[in-house]
Scaffold this motif. Sequence first.
Motif, PDB file in Angstrom:
ATOM      1  N   GLY A  85       0.846  -1.199   0.000  1.00 39.58           N
ATOM      2  CA  GLY A  85       0.000   0.000   0.000  1.00 39.58           C
ATOM      3  C   GLY A  85       0.879   1.247   0.000  1.00 39.58           C
ATOM      4  O   GLY A  85       2.108   1.143  -0.071  1.00 39.58           O
ATOM      5  N   THR A  87       1.660   3.236   2.361  1.00 41.92           N
ATOM      6  CA  THR A  87       2.597   3.265   3.497  1.00 41.92           C
ATOM      7  C   THR A  87       3.855   2.469   3.165  1.00 41.92           C
ATOM      8  O   THR A  87       4.980   2.942   3.390  1.00 41.92           O
ATOM      9  CB  THR A  87       1.901   2.690   4.755  1.00 41.92           C
ATOM     10  OG1 THR A  87       0.719   3.439   4.983  1.00 41.92           O
ATOM     11  CG2 THR A  87       2.800   2.752   5.970  1.00 41.92           C
ATOM     12  N   SER A 117       2.231   8.627   7.114  1.00 40.89           N
ATOM     13  CA  SER A 117       3.066   7.678   6.358  1.00 40.89           C
ATOM     14  C   SER A 117       4.047   8.396   5.429  1.00 40.89           C
ATOM     15  O   SER A 117       4.965   7.776   4.899  1.00 40.89           O
ATOM     16  CB  SER A 117       2.213   6.681   5.573  1.00 40.89           C
ATOM     17  OG  SER A 117       1.420   7.351   4.649  1.00 40.89           O
ATOM     18  N   VAL A 165      -2.767  15.070  -3.196  1.00 39.85           N
ATOM     19  CA  VAL A 165      -4.019  15.598  -2.624  1.00 39.85           C
ATOM     20  C   VAL A 165      -3.964  15.348  -1.119  1.00 39.85           C
ATOM     21  O   VAL A 165      -3.640  14.240  -0.686  1.00 39.85           O
ATOM     22  CB  VAL A 165      -5.248  14.876  -3.236  1.00 39.85           C
ATOM     23  CG1 VAL A 165      -6.515  15.240  -2.465  1.00 39.85           C
ATOM     24  CG2 VAL A 165      -5.427  15.235  -4.709  1.00 39.85           C
ATOM     25  N   ASN A 167      -5.186  14.530   2.591  1.00 43.51           N
ATOM     26  CA  ASN A 167      -6.261  13.653   3.068  1.00 43.51           C
ATOM     27  C   ASN A 167      -7.108  14.316   4.157  1.00 43.51           C
ATOM     28  O   ASN A 167      -7.975  13.666   4.726  1.00 43.51           O
ATOM     29  CB  ASN A 167      -5.699  12.325   3.582  1.00 43.51           C
ATOM     30  CG  ASN A 167      -5.014  12.479   4.920  1.00 43.51           C
ATOM     31  OD1 ASN A 167      -4.266  13.421   5.128  1.00 43.51           O
ATOM     32  ND2 ASN A 167      -5.258  11.563   5.836  1.00 43.51           N
ATOM     33  N   GLN A 195      -4.584   9.951  -2.222  1.00 43.24           N
ATOM     34  CA  GLN A 195      -5.908  10.581  -2.337  1.00 43.24           C
ATOM     35  C   GLN A 195      -6.147  11.200  -3.717  1.00 43.24           C
ATOM     36  O   GLN A 195      -7.164  11.866  -3.927  1.00 43.24           O
ATOM     37  CB  GLN A 195      -6.061  11.681  -1.266  1.00 43.24           C
ATOM     38  CG  GLN A 195      -6.032  11.171   0.157  1.00 43.24           C
ATOM     39  CD  GLN A 195      -7.244  10.327   0.516  1.00 43.24           C
ATOM     40  OE1 GLN A 195      -8.267  10.327  -0.192  1.00 43.24           O
ATOM     41  NE2 GLN A 195      -7.152   9.577   1.600  1.00 43.24           N
ATOM     42  N   HIS A 217      -6.781  -0.018  -2.244  1.00 41.50           N
ATOM     43  CA  HIS A 217      -8.097  -0.015  -1.571  1.00 41.50           C
ATOM     44  C   HIS A 217      -8.795   1.335  -1.594  1.00 41.50           C
ATOM     45  O   HIS A 217      -9.970   1.420  -1.258  1.00 41.50           O
ATOM     46  CB  HIS A 217      -7.948  -0.500  -0.121  1.00 41.50           C
ATOM     47  CG  HIS A 217      -7.233   0.461   0.783  1.00 41.50           C
ATOM     48  ND1 HIS A 217      -7.906   1.345   1.575  1.00 41.50           N
ATOM     49  CD2 HIS A 217      -5.913   0.676   0.993  1.00 41.50           C
ATOM     50  CE1 HIS A 217      -7.022   2.056   2.265  1.00 41.50           C
ATOM     51  NE2 HIS A 217      -5.811   1.670   1.923  1.00 41.50           N
TER      52      HIS A 217
HETATM   53  C1  LIG Z   1      -2.658  10.940   1.826  1.00 43.25           C
HETATM   54  C2  LIG Z   1      -2.479   9.551   2.347  1.00 43.25           C
HETATM   55  N1  LIG Z   1      -1.261   9.008   2.335  1.00 43.25           N
HETATM   56  C3  LIG Z   1      -1.042   7.766   2.769  1.00 43.25           C
HETATM   57  C4  LIG Z   1      -2.053   6.980   3.255  1.00 43.25           C
HETATM   58  C5  LIG Z   1      -1.746   5.595   3.732  1.00 43.25           C
HETATM   59  O1  LIG Z   1      -2.372   4.660   2.917  1.00 43.25           O
HETATM   60  P1  LIG Z   1      -2.384   3.101   3.299  1.00 43.25           P
HETATM   61  O2  LIG Z   1      -2.961   3.028   4.681  1.00 43.25           O
HETATM   62  O3  LIG Z   1      -3.257   2.491   2.287  1.00 43.25           O
HETATM   63  O4  LIG Z   1      -0.990   2.635   3.257  1.00 43.25           O
HETATM   64  C6  LIG Z   1      -3.336   7.497   3.291  1.00 43.25           C
HETATM   65  C7  LIG Z   1      -4.439   6.697   3.863  1.00 43.25           C
HETATM   66  O5  LIG Z   1      -5.302   7.176   4.524  1.00 43.25           O
HETATM   67  C8  LIG Z   1      -3.561   8.816   2.827  1.00 43.25           C
HETATM   68  O6  LIG Z   1      -4.777   9.357   2.835  1.00 43.25           O
END
Ligand SMILES: Cc1ncc(COP(=O)(O)O)c(C=O)c1O
Length: 401
Positions: A85, A87, A117, A165, A167, A195, A217
Motif C-alpha cells: 500500500g 505506506t 506515512s 491531494v 487527506n 488521495q 483499496h
Molecule cells: C494521503 C495519504 N497518504 C497515505 C495513506 C496511507 O495509505 P495506506 O494506509 O493504504 O498505506 C493514506 C491513507 O489514509 C492517505 O490518505
Amino acid sequence: MKQNPWKKDFPQLNNQLHYFDSAATSLKPTSVIEQVNYYNQQLSSNINRGMYYESQKATELYEEARETIAKFIHADLNEVVFTRGTTSSLNMVARSFGLNHLHPGDEILTSELEHHSSILPWQYVAHKTGAKLQYIPLSDEGKVTLESFEAAINDKTKVVVINHVSNVMGYVTPIKEMVAIAHEYGAIVVVDGAQAIQHIEVDVKSLDADFYAFSGHKMLGPTGIGVLYGKSDLLDDMEPLEYGGDMALDVMKQQFSWKESPTKFEAGTMPIASVIGLKAAVEYLQNTGIDNIHEYSKNLYDYFIDKIKDIKDIEFYNKSSDTFMFTFNLKNVPSHDAISYFSEKHIALRAGQHCAKLIHDFLGIHSSLRGTIYFYNTYEDVDFLVETLIEAIDYFKKLGF
Ligand SMILES: Cc1ncc(COP(=O)(O)O)c(C=O)c1O
C-alpha cells in the motif's frame, strides 16, 4: 433527482449504508470482488513457479495487472512495483533510497499537510543520517503554494516529500510545477498519491515525479496491495528492502545477486488475489472514466455545499475541496461524540486526526470529522446527511454541548 448509474455496481450499497468514508477506503465494485473470488476459487496457486495451467494463468494475470496499471499512470513496466500500500511504498523509498543517499546537513522538505506515512519514515531517515526535516509554511487556508515552496527550497534540499491531494483538506498540490523547481535544485520528489489517483488523471511522465505512491483499496481495489512508481534509474540504484524467494538471480553460500526492478522489490509470495483485483479496479475506473467520476462527484458536492451553507454551528476547515472532501466539527462537540450520532444513522464518516496530526495542530483543533463525496453516492445520501447534521446539532445542544 439525478439517477446514479453506478450505485448498482457496489453490492455494499444495497443495505442502509450512507457511505461518506471513501477517503479512508473506497467500496469495491462487483467486478473487483469477482476477480478476487475467481483467483481464490479457481486458480489459488503461486506465480512464477508452477508449470500447470492455474499457476501460469495466475502469473499471466499478475503481469497483466502491472501492464494495466503502467498504462493507467503512463509509466514503463519496470517502473511499477507492487507493495502492500502507500505506506509500504513510501517506507520503501525512505529506507531504500533515503538511508543510502542522505548525509548530515542535507534537508528533506515536506509539509504539515502530510499523512503520517509520509512524515514518519523521513523522520526516521533524518535521525539515522543526520539530515534535517524542514516544513514548507502553509498559507492561511492550509495550502502548499508555489511561492511558499520556492521560499523554502534551497541547495541543501535533497528530497521533497509531498502529497498530490491532502487527506484532510482535499486540496490538489501543484505537483508538476513543484517537481520542475525541485529538479532545478537537484532534489528528487516523492509524491504521495493516495488521495489523488481515484479522483484525477495521473500521468507520472508529465508530472515528472521521481516516485509516486498509491493504495489499491482507495481506488476501488482490494486491501493489501499498493504501487510504488519510481523512475527506472532511481529504482535500479536502490537496494531491495526484503530478501527471499523470487527476487534472487543467483545464490551462493556467502552471497547472492538480485533480479532487476520490479522483481527485486517483490520478494516472497505477493498478494496475488489483490493484484488481480486491482487490475479489475483500474479497468472499472477506465471504463467509467475519471472525468465522469469527477463531474458527477463535483455536481453532488456543489449540491451538498449549497444545502449546508446556511447551517450555523458547523465549523468547516476547508472552504472548498478539489476532491470533494469536507472536514468539519459541530461547534463545541468533540468529534468522537458527534460520530456516534452519525454511526447510529448508518452514515459513515470518519472522526479523529486521520493520521495527520500536524495539520490539526496547524488548524488549532484536536480532531475533526471528515467525509468525502464519491461517484457512488446519491443525491438521497446527501439529503439524508444534511438532515442528520441538522438533527445532530439540535441533539447535542439539548444535551448542553
Ligand atoms: C494521503 C495519504 N497518504 C497515505 C495513506 C496511507 O495509505 P495506506 O494506509 O493504504 O498505506 C493514506 C491513507 O489514509 C492517505 O490518505
